[in-house]
Write an enzyme that holds these catalytic residues in place. Structure first.
Site, mmCIF file in Angstrom:
data_model
loop_
_atom_site.group_PDB
_atom_site.id
_atom_site.type_symbol
_atom_site.label_atom_id
_atom_site.label_comp_id
_atom_site.label_asym_id
_atom_site.label_seq_id
_atom_site.Cartn_x
_atom_site.Cartn_y
_atom_site.Cartn_z
ATOM 1 N N LYS B 55 -17.278 -13.547 24.004
ATOM 2 C CA LYS B 55 -15.869 -13.611 24.375
ATOM 3 C C LYS B 55 -15.247 -12.215 24.329
ATOM 4 O O LYS B 55 -14.487 -11.837 25.229
ATOM 5 C CB LYS B 55 -15.117 -14.570 23.437
ATOM 6 C CG LYS B 55 -15.491 -16.042 23.621
ATOM 7 C CD LYS B 55 -14.913 -16.923 22.501
ATOM 8 C CE LYS B 55 -15.360 -18.380 22.669
ATOM 9 N NZ LYS B 55 -14.882 -19.240 21.566
ATOM 10 N N GLN B 99 -12.689 -19.493 15.738
ATOM 11 C CA GLN B 99 -13.982 -19.993 16.212
ATOM 12 C C GLN B 99 -14.400 -21.210 15.393
ATOM 13 O O GLN B 99 -14.398 -21.178 14.176
ATOM 14 C CB GLN B 99 -15.033 -18.882 16.110
ATOM 15 C CG GLN B 99 -16.388 -19.285 16.658
ATOM 16 C CD GLN B 99 -16.366 -19.557 18.159
ATOM 17 O OE1 GLN B 99 -15.721 -18.844 18.918
ATOM 18 N NE2 GLN B 99 -17.045 -20.606 18.593
ATOM 19 N N ASP B 122 -6.964 -21.472 22.924
ATOM 20 C CA ASP B 122 -7.931 -22.570 22.944
ATOM 21 C C ASP B 122 -7.253 -23.898 23.317
ATOM 22 O O ASP B 122 -7.945 -24.888 23.579
ATOM 23 C CB ASP B 122 -8.599 -22.722 21.564
ATOM 24 C CG ASP B 122 -9.934 -21.974 21.471
ATOM 25 O OD1 ASP B 122 -10.503 -21.636 22.531
ATOM 26 O OD2 ASP B 122 -10.397 -21.733 20.340
#
Lengths: 302, 302
Positions: B55, B99, B122
């Site tokens: 990412k 994460q 997200d």
């Protein structure tokens, strides 16, 4: 045949209201005031008047404090939002609801997003909708919660069953799907763009109909032994009818909820459950939990 | 046969990243700084290291600023939350992600709920999950958004189709169902408690598999001409495999996404889309809109 298949909600709702009244009385003894609900009604929709009056009466009967704020149809967005903010700041107001629908000039979603999520007893605030879908429900919308409680009371457990929800409104269909999924059902959501409604509905062990289309569901939509919940409330010539052709479906189904007297009374009972739960949760400094606070569901998981 | 049925995501993701890079460059010219992403990694999950590194690299290649905060597995909830709050206050940080998974002592949902929803790239914050289910999506989870973009790019429109989602995680399955419903599909969500997966999956025009069970889906689960999207990422003996037995399903389906090289690259591209969109939205003082910001979806609705 027929009588015991008619899954009425009035007496179940009455039993729940007795329990809620006891919990409200305990709150009043502890806190020196009753749990309080503020309803906001904007404009002059006649059905909304009836709904709000019924909710206020149910509050009083259960020992809750209730107040109704009626704004004219000409009220501005800013005025409605200002009212919500004042209600958010009131220590004696545990629950706030904005009666749907609102006049065309008002952005309903934007107003709902102004409600303190801990006081959002309709469970429509994005935070509450999101909590349901993230798997940690807090305040859950009253109608789907009432449907779940009614199913449980009639011995229907969603786990491992195929539930078909007809209708995808943010008020009923979508949160209904979220709740059934949370309870381990396989869930299908159908709607006006579903080409083969009959084929899909016939697969349902649990069929929840919230389309707002009178008589949409007939015997050819229902599998033998299915649990059929009719959330439709349609006014036809002064009478209320549901989305299900009941006479036709009753012989096929395991049970059908009537309209009126099925889901409707459960919705009002769940509003009381949510308001008293919101009051206790704020008093105890914890997040509210509609599912844990709802008697038939609590017993089922206990 | 086979080649044109393999719906790979790498080149599509690369095209999207070029567009995102251009949009990020315009932001930099306008604001004097690039859009910025902060990733928070707690503990030592080896796969998470790889994901976060990929990412960060994708950010750099698209001209975004990126930083990674690595906390030890012994970090407390309070320490992780404090970090998130510091990042929320940083004007140069437009996107924040935690994460997944986190060590057992950390409450992932509670940490995510601390992220500023406008920076929640997200799309996992309850406010963003709720906005999707209330019908007004803002920041939408990257993997379901990538699946939708990939389907569109290969000519599959969800409206009026029956979409079956296998898996109900808050990260993929549930938001995938919400997005497909929003796009007018009839949607069924299956999961580990679904007794007749094959019977239901075979009804799908669009089958999205996110169960995390290698080889779960074979030819007997797929209707002729179905679009099959494999979201599974399973490590078997050092190799990545999906949830779909591709060789078996390819001859039946209209198309199948490979693992690796299907949904995975799309997920990373959507993270860039969301970060740059979050940056512009904050700069322009408006809510972010992942769907409007995603090139393949934007073209399809234009």
């Amino acid at each position: 045949m027929g009588e015991d298949k008619l899954w009425e909600g009035r007496s179940l709702a009455a039993r729940i209201r007795v329990e809620v009244a006891a919990r409200a009385a305990r709150f009043r003894r502890r806190m020196g005031r009753p749990p309080g609900l503020a309803a906001v009604l904007v404009g002059d929709d006649p059905a909304s008047f009836v709904y709000v009056r019924n909710k206020a009466r149910a509050c009083r009967e259960a020992g809750l404090y209730s107040e109704v704020h009626h704004l004219p149809a000409t009220a501005t967005q800013a005025q409605v939002v200002a009212l919500v903010r004042r209600l958010n700041a009131r220590p004696d107001v545990d629950g706030i609801l904005i009666q749907w629908p609102v006049p065309a000039g008002i952005d309903y979603e934007a107003v709902v997003a102004e409600i303190d999520p801990a006081r959002d007893v309709d469970g429509f605030h994005p935070v509450n909708a999101g909590a349901l879908w993230r798997g940690r429900p807090r305040l859950v919308p009253c109608t789907p919660l009432g449907v779940l409680a009614l199913l449980r009371a009639y011995g229907v457990t969603p786990a491992g069953r195929h539930a078909v929800v007809v209708g995808r409104s943010p008020i009923v269909g979508r949160p209904m799907a979220g709740l059934l999924l949370l309870q381990d059902a396989t869930v299908t959501v159908c709607h006006s763009r579903t080409p083969e409604l009959g084929r899909i509905a016939r697969q349902a062990d649990i069929l929840v109909v919230a389309a707002g289309r009178p008589g949409l569901i007939g015997a050819d939509h229902v599998a033998p032994g299915a649990a059929v919940v009719d959330v439709g409330i349609n006014r036809q010539g002064g009478r209320l009818t549901g989305d299900v052709r009941r006479a036709e479906v009753l012989p096929v189904a395991a049970g059908v909820t009537p309209v009126p007297g099925g889901v409707g009374p459960m919705t009002v009972a769940m509003l009381l459950v949510n308001t008293v739960e919101a009051a206790w949760a704020r008093a105890e400094g914890r997040p509210p939990d509609s599912l844990a606070a709802c008697p038939p569901l609590r017993e089922a998981t206990a």
